[in-house]
Design an enzyme around this catalytic site. Structure first.
Site, PDB file in Angstrom:
ATOM      1  N   LEU A  96       0.834  -1.204   0.000  1.00 12.01           N
ATOM      2  CA  LEU A  96       0.000   0.000   0.000  1.00 12.01           C
ATOM      3  C   LEU A  96       0.871   1.257   0.000  1.00 12.01           C
ATOM      4  CD1 LEU A  96      -3.163   0.302  -0.006  1.00 12.01           C
ATOM      5  CD2 LEU A  96      -2.934   1.085   2.347  1.00 12.01           C
ATOM      6  N   GLY A  97       1.697   1.372  -1.055  1.00 13.76           N
ATOM      7  CA  GLY A  97       2.454   2.622  -1.259  1.00 13.76           C
ATOM      8  C   GLY A  97       1.579   3.573  -2.048  1.00 13.76           C
ATOM      9  N   ILE A 143       1.138   3.942  -5.286  1.00 11.73           N
ATOM     10  CA  ILE A 143       0.352   3.346  -6.373  1.00 11.73           C
ATOM     11  C   ILE A 143      -0.707   2.397  -5.806  1.00 11.73           C
ATOM     12  CG2 ILE A 143       0.436   1.945  -8.479  1.00 11.73           C
ATOM     13  CD1 ILE A 143       3.328   3.006  -8.896  1.00 11.73           C
ATOM     14  N   SER A 180       1.155  -4.693   3.811  1.00 12.85           N
ATOM     15  CA  SER A 180       2.396  -3.959   3.559  1.00 12.85           C
ATOM     16  C   SER A 180       3.358  -4.375   4.653  1.00 12.85           C
ATOM     17  CB  SER A 180       2.177  -2.445   3.675  1.00 12.85           C
ATOM     18  OG  SER A 180       1.650  -1.917   2.489  1.00 12.85           O
ATOM     19  N   ARG A 181       4.618  -3.964   4.532  1.00 17.66           N
ATOM     20  CA  ARG A 181       5.582  -4.325   5.571  1.00 17.66           C
ATOM     21  C   ARG A 181       5.071  -3.941   6.954  1.00 17.66           C
ATOM     22  NH1 ARG A 181      10.891  -3.560   1.903  1.00 17.66           N
ATOM     23  NH2 ARG A 181       9.366  -2.505   0.626  1.00 17.66           N
ATOM     24  N   ARG A 233       6.461  -5.975 -10.365  1.00 20.63           N
ATOM     25  CA  ARG A 233       7.607  -6.575 -11.029  1.00 20.63           C
ATOM     26  C   ARG A 233       7.344  -8.073 -11.133  1.00 20.63           C
ATOM     27  NH1 ARG A 233       8.809  -2.187 -12.517  1.00 20.63           N
ATOM     28  NH2 ARG A 233      10.695  -1.004 -11.989  1.00 20.63           N
ATOM     29  N   ASP A 285       1.242  -7.193 -16.313  1.00 15.71           N
ATOM     30  CA  ASP A 285       1.952  -6.145 -17.050  1.00 15.71           C
ATOM     31  C   ASP A 285       3.456  -6.349 -16.947  1.00 15.71           C
ATOM     32  OD1 ASP A 285       2.181  -3.704 -18.520  1.00 15.71           O
ATOM     33  OD2 ASP A 285       2.651  -2.644 -16.660  1.00 15.71           O
ATOM     34  N   GLU A 314      11.610 -10.073 -18.801  1.00 11.03           N
ATOM     35  CA  GLU A 314      11.098  -9.254 -19.909  1.00 11.03           C
ATOM     36  C   GLU A 314      12.182  -9.043 -20.954  1.00 11.03           C
ATOM     37  OE1 GLU A 314       9.582  -5.728 -18.000  1.00 11.03           O
ATOM     38  OE2 GLU A 314       8.219  -6.892 -16.772  1.00 11.03           O
ATOM     39  N   HIS A 344       4.614  -4.381 -20.123  1.00 17.77           N
ATOM     40  CA  HIS A 344       5.137  -3.387 -19.166  1.00 17.77           C
ATOM     41  C   HIS A 344       4.705  -1.969 -19.573  1.00 17.77           C
ATOM     42  CE1 HIS A 344       8.489  -2.820 -15.986  1.00 17.77           C
ATOM     43  NE2 HIS A 344       7.703  -1.769 -15.983  1.00 17.77           N
TER      44      HIS A 344
HETATM   45  C1  8YV Z   1       8.723   2.093 -16.875  1.00 20.61           C
HETATM   46  C2  8YV Z   1       8.753   1.269 -14.408  1.00 20.61           C
HETATM   47  O1  8YV Z   1       8.250   1.083 -17.690  1.00 20.61           O
HETATM   48  O2  8YV Z   1       8.485   3.120 -12.976  1.00 20.61           O
HETATM   49  C3  8YV Z   1       9.006   2.030 -13.148  1.00 20.61           C
HETATM   50  O3  8YV Z   1       9.756   1.531 -12.307  1.00 20.61           O
HETATM   51  O4  8YV Z   1       9.021   0.131 -14.478  1.00 20.61           O
HETATM   52  C4  8YV Z   1       8.078   1.958 -15.555  1.00 20.61           C
HETATM   53  O5  8YV Z   1       7.581   3.192 -15.260  1.00 20.61           O
HETATM   54  C5  8YV Z   1      10.153   2.204 -17.149  1.00 20.61           C
HETATM   55  O6  8YV Z   1      10.895   2.732 -16.143  1.00 20.61           O
HETATM   56  C6  8YV Z   1      10.303   2.908 -18.480  1.00 20.61           C
HETATM   57  O7  8YV Z   1      11.559   3.332 -18.781  1.00 20.61           O
END
Ligand code: 8YV
Length: 303
Positions: free
Chosen positions: A152-153, A155, A174-175, A230, A254, A259, A277
């Site tokens: 819960l940061g 985003i 969250s932690r 990630r 995503d 990747e 992504h």
């Molecule tokens: C981008 C990301 O895809 O914010 C991040 O950590 O993974 C994404 O915003 C990436 O950094 C694009 O260069």
């Protein structure tokens, strides 16, 4: 003399133009021999510009003795070794705040498109199966589902707030518990998965695989997983297995472990929605990210 900058990946035209205006920009990823290009400029490179997805390759630190700043185009720091940066006295900057809503939007979109089967049903229309009255499985209602946020940061909070008007109860792990939020805290990823129907992954990528086969089993056969964090946050092999044997209902992804390589098995599954992504890939976020990378560099070089 313009400071030497090593740009590690392709970025937006506006950012590349901005970099060129102020710096001597070197782009190994475009060179026939990237290694030779780095060797040529290594002694004088003062800044690295990179993405959050790529970070700072470990082997590069030792090759850049004059490095002063790593400017990340993104918010993820999982691929930048902050201990090495601190030991070397290298500044590390990111682009926080300006991509929050964009990543949250994509997460919500993945959830809705999974629940309503929008991507597989789009294929049904395009493939001319509608006029044949081919039977189509019903979707599931998203409204009223219990939602879990792992991380819960900034985003994670934006995803929770966007989901709130139509989700049922919202819980998070969250932690540590976050003060002043109206969402229920769960003590572990496992407890969270047990409590919810939809699990959003929004943690930093360096926490290890928090979602394993047990967590997926706890999410259950009606459960949906959405990962905009990630690939490393989830055990990808366990996820592929859980999606193919019905341990969970579906996943919106995503991000991936390796990747741009996506596990072959996912490509033929109807219960997944895949993105390359793209969380921050809106014109608005990318324009603001470009401006912030340039500002971070400018502030550094102007002292
Ligand atoms: C981008 C990301 O895809 O914010 C991040 O950590 O993974 C994404 O915003 C990436 O950094 C694009 O260069």
């Amino acid at each position: 003399m313009k400071p030497d900058v090593l740009q590690l990946k392709a970025l937006s035209p506006q950012l590349e133009a901005g970099l060129e205006a102020a710096y001597a920009v070197h782009r190994p990823y475009r060179a026939a021999d990237p290694d030779a290009l780095i060797a040529q400029v290594a002694e004088t490179v003062r800044a690295v510009v990179t993405g959050g997805d790529l970070g700072m390759p470990a082997a590069l630190w030792a090759r850049l003795p004059a490095l002063e700043i790593v400017a990340v185009h993104g918010v993820g720091l999982d691929k930048v070794d902050l201990d090495v940066a601190a030991a070397r006295g290298v500044t590390v900057t990111t682009t926080p705040g300006v991509l929050t809503q964009d990543v949250a939007e994509l997460a919500i979109g993945l959830w809705l498109s999974l629940s309503r089967r929008m991507v597989s049903v789009d294929r049904y229309v395009r493939e001319g199966r509608w006029p044949k009255a081919e039977r189509l499985a019903l979707a599931r209602r998203a409204t009223g589902r219990t939602v879990g946020i792992l991380g819960l940061g900034q985003i994670g909070r934006a995803i929770a707030d966007m989901a709130a008007p139509f989700a049922g109860q919202i819980a998070y792990h969250s932690r540590r518990p976050v003060e002043g939020v109206p969402y229920a805290y769960q003590a572990s990823p496992l407890e969270l998965a047990k409590a919810v129907n939809v699990l959003f992954l929004v943690t930093p990528g360096d926490a290890g695989p928090l979602v394993d086969a047990d967590v997926l089993a706890a999410l259950g056969p009606d459960g949906l997983l959405v990962n905009v964090a990630r690939g490393s946050v989830v055990d990808e092999a366990a996820l592929v297995a859980a999606l193919s044997d019905g341990t969970i209902a579906g996943a919106g992804l995503d991000v991936f472990e390796d990747e741009p390589n996506v596990p072959e098995a996912l490509l033929t599954m109807d219960n997944v929605v895949l993105q390359p992504h793209r969380g921050s890939a809106t014109e608005e976020a990318r324009a603001a990210m470009a401006a912030l990378v340039l500002e971070n560099l400018e502030r550094h070089f102007s002292g």
